[in-house]
Structure formats: structure tokens, C-alpha cells
Write an enzyme that holds these catalytic residues in place. Sequence first.
Site, PDB file in Angstrom:
ATOM      1  N   PRO A   1       0.942  -1.264   0.057  1.00 45.73           N
ATOM      2  CG  PRO A   1      -0.798  -1.621   1.634  1.00 45.73           C
ATOM      3  CD  PRO A   1       0.561  -2.280   1.218  1.00 45.73           C
TER       4      PRO A   1
ATOM      5  CD  GLU B   1      13.579   3.147  25.454  1.00 41.20           C
ATOM      6  OE1 GLU B   1      14.394   2.826  24.606  1.00 41.20           O
ATOM      7  OE2 GLU B   1      12.618   2.643  25.931  1.00 41.20           O
TER       8      GLU B   1
END
Length: 631
Positions: free
Chosen positions: A196, A417
Site C-alpha cells: 500500500p 532505553e
Amino acid sequence: MNNMFKNIAIWLVVALVLMTLFNQFNTRQSTQAQMDYSQFLDQVKQGQVAKVVIENHVIKGVRTDGRRFSTYAPTDPWMVSDLLKGGVAIEAKPEEEPSFLMNIFISWFPMLLLIGVWVFFMRQMQGGGKGGAFSFGKSKARMLDESANQVTFADVAGCDEAKEEVAELVDFLREPAKFQKLGGRVPRGVLMAGSPGTGKTLLAKAIAGEAKVPFFSISGSDFVEMFVGVGAARVRDMFDQAKKHAPCIIFIDEIDAVGRQRGAGMGGGNDEREQTLNQLLVEMDGFEGTAGVIVIAATNRPDVLDPALLRPGRFDRQVVVPLPDIRGREQILLVHMRKIPSAPDVRADILARGTPGFSGADLANLVNEAALFAARSNKRLVDMDDFERAKDKIMMGAERKTMVMPEEERRNTAYHESGHAVVAWLLDKTDPVHKVTIIPRGRALGLTMQLPTEDRYSMDRAQLLQNISVLFGGRIAEEIFMNHMTTGASNDFERATEMARRMVTQWGMSPALGPMVYGENEGEIFLGRSVTTHKSVSEATMQKVDGEIRRIIDEQYALARKLIEDHRDRVEVMAHALLEWETIDSDQIRDIMEGNQPRPPKPVGGGSQATPTGGNTPPGAASTITPAAGV
């Protein structure tokens, strides 16, 4: 909507005119003066009434002086005798019956009204087109003329090979003798397949803009209707119209709506969709020729189409419209950046390297988001900082600045993180860390973003193993520095387990089990390929598969833990930098990992730019965004 009100008004006017016309046969206008009944009786007694005409309860008369009057008489048994005593001439008329036309109108008006309402609503359901309620079998294809479409091949970028394939169609329609003199014939159909947003419909519009021939455009869902046989009738009508305008092009968007494999499902194959597909197959290559009619179709799912539709003679060519590579992304960005005022510091090549895996629609959205960011800041030009902010929003999600996080949760996210980033930096085959943030974005509390340095189309075993280690870095940092475990690593574990399972069962990367596919038949039921699941491996083999998956995960978990324990100081410095600045880029990460004091962040709005690196990668090798949230 305006046509609907117009039609309703016309029907109301017609009804009022008919009612007025028929009412004229039953009513007459009275010009006599009205008189009270008591006054009428007094004048009769005084001999002032010469003549009366009695019609039901209405009395119309003439006085002795010649003046006319009328009155309404109640039921009075003595009225006639009183009139005779007064010497009044009496004339009686029977009650007037409604006219024959009025009786017909009263009897048939409700039925006519119902028929008119039914016809009106059926016309609205069919778009009010020619034929109204009886136009079910008419094609809904829209023919575009040259003035209605200004898109050309110059507006299409990033898919040069696909553009070259379809450009031949335009050349053949303009100069058929060029190909026919060598015995060649134009393809009957061209199927454009791709992900798409890669530009399939835009490419079809460009064909319409370049070819000076009629162009019929229709969606696959326009053939589907609740009435049996309507889809097939619309296919016939569409090709009949196309033959009258040959040479021409028919474009069917999302052809998988009617072109799915026949015999699918468990309810039999004799349904409306399959009748429509059968008619399409016959029209494209049947006994009757379709000379000069080229069918172009677009789909995101070529794997579900019927094999009879894909054979040569129907769709002779299958043109793949892939995701653009780094050069294609640069060309697409340049096309879209022509429409906005860009600052001199904007470089399409840098943006192309920093947007791996983006489709043409994604890049158009990137340019639009950057223009919106610049407009919010009241800028006259869209600079590189706006593009960087737009890229972060698309790739990592919108910032949730109003979200209030407890300090303990914030520290946990910073260490999580930092664990991802340190492990990714220390391993040699992982993608470079581009940015780390603890600002909540989308559904994640924090993100570690990696971008590849070059176009990559496959991944080797070492890269997959190291990516698994990076996914475990967040949970290990929580254990070592926060002494607890949270639900924030759930998505990391899910991705790591899936990657290890595919290495063993699909990609043949386990020395113990060898190059063999281990799994079960998971054919999709709606395709008719499999209704029940058939086991293709034994229980003993599946136990070995589970043991290999466990071994890979344990080894990579131990590797990530060792790297973090050996570089505890780097994790601490990076976590403190995140707590202070919330977001750090690749330059600051490099300072930390080299043992230097991290440089302060660049000022916002100054046209700053990170140095993005990237390339187009297939699924499984795309840029890594590691979230630190998800309960």
C-alpha cells in the site's frame, strides 16, 4: 442532495396541480351574499323572498328586490311549510355526486404516490443515473477525458522499472504500427502489485494523462451488488462501452474484491462474486476479441487472485511496484517538495537516508507534516528542523508532553532505553543508534531508534542473534540498576521469541535441526486451501525446536547481560543524560560511549539536523524502534 430536494419539489407541485384540476369538477365558486338562517326566516315571513333553491343543507335564493343570497339551513322539518306560507317559489336539487375523474383520482392517488416514492428512492440508490431504478446492470466505470486529469509520468518517481513497463502501453496506443510490423501485440492486461502507498493508482492516473485515449476507471467493489447477476451484467456493459471507444484503457482498482480464488470457503462457489469473476475472465480472453482494449488492474494482494486471471492472455504482465530505495525516496521527496517553499538547508538526500522503508504515500505525508510544523511556528519557509520533527512523529509517534509520569517510572524508562542503546552500540552487526528518548510517544513510554547505514535486502544469522540481544538490553538494565522487573519489556520478549522461532523453524539457522522447515500447514480458510490443520512434524521434533529456541534466547540474554555489566558506567551516564534532556541523538550517544562528557542538545528551531542514515529494507530487516512500554 440538491437533486433530491429538486425531485421532491417536482412531485409536490404535480400533486397540487392534479388536486386543483380535479377539484374544479366538483366545486363552484359562490358569488351570493351570506345570510344568517334566522334573518332568512324573518324575511320569508315579511314576504321579501321570491324564490329559493334547496340543495342539501345549502339554500340559495332571490329576494323580491332582485338581490341574491345564500344561507346554510339546519335540519328543520317546518321550513318547507313556512316557505309555502310566505309565497316563496321552491326548487329542490339532489346532492351533487363527485365527478367520475375525481373518483378515479381519489381511488388511485395513494397507489400512484407509493409508486412515485419507490421510483425516486431507487433512482437515488443507483446514483440518479440514466435508467434510474432499472440501471442495475449498467457499468459504473467513469470515463476520464484529457482535461480532467493532469497527472503525467513526470509526477511519478521512485519506480522507474514499473514506469517503463506501463510506458510501453502508451507508446503502443499512440503508434501501434511500430510494434505490429515486427509481429508483436499489445498485452491484454497489466497487473500492478505492490505494498500500500507505493503509487499503483498514481501510475494509472499518469497513464491516463499521457495516453490520448479514453480511460475508464472503476473499483473492484463497484461490481459487487446485493442482486444476483448484477456484477456480471456490469462487466459486460463496461466492456461493451470500452469496445465502442477502442482503443482505450480500463483501470480496475483493488481487483482482489472480485478476483479472489474461486471455490473458497465452505459455502460453495456459486455466489455473486464468482459469477462476476467468470464474466471478467470471458471478457478479457474469450471467443469475442477485445482488440484495442487494455485492462490495467491494481492490488495489494496478488497471492489471493484466481490463477485463471493471472495467466498470459488475460494479465500478460505483472508489474511489481516496490517500496522505493534510497535513490527513489530522494526523487519522490523532490517531487513533493516542489509544492512547498523549502529553506536552503533542506536536503532530500539526507532525508532519504533517514527514512528507510517509507512508501511514496509515507514520504508525501512526511512533506505535509513538515509544512504543518512550519505553519504552527509561523515560519515563511520549511526548514530541516521541521522535517526532522515530522520524521520523528511518523516513525515514533506523536509526543505526549502532557502525560505526567512518576519520577520512579521515569528513571526506570531511562535505564531501560539506555540498556537498549548501549548493547546496540557495542555489537558490531546491529544498526547504529539514531536517537533515544524517554518522552512518551504513541503507546510507548520511551523509544530507542536505530537506522541502517545502507540498503539491505536480507539479514544473516549474526545480525539476527545480535538484534535479539538488543531487545533484551532493556529488561537487563532494569534488573541491574533498578532491582526489579516491569511489564515494559513485554513487547521486547515477544519480538525476540518470534525472531528466534523463525530462525529455527523457517530460516534453517539452527545447527542442531538443519536446513528444514518445521511448522504446521496454516493455509487460510477463506482461500479454500485448507479447512483443517495438518500436523507435519512429530511431538519429539517440536520438543527439539522448543529446546533450540530456548538455547538461542538464553545465549543472547547472557551476552546482553555481560555487555551491560562490563559497561555499567556508560549506562549510568546515558540514563542521567536522558533524565536531564529527555532526548539524546547519535552525536551525544557517541560522546558517552567514547567516555567523554555528552555535548548539550542543539537548540530547537535553529535548523539543526541529526545525521540520519538508512536504506530500504524488507520486513524483518527494517529500522528498529524499541518501545519501553506495554502492559
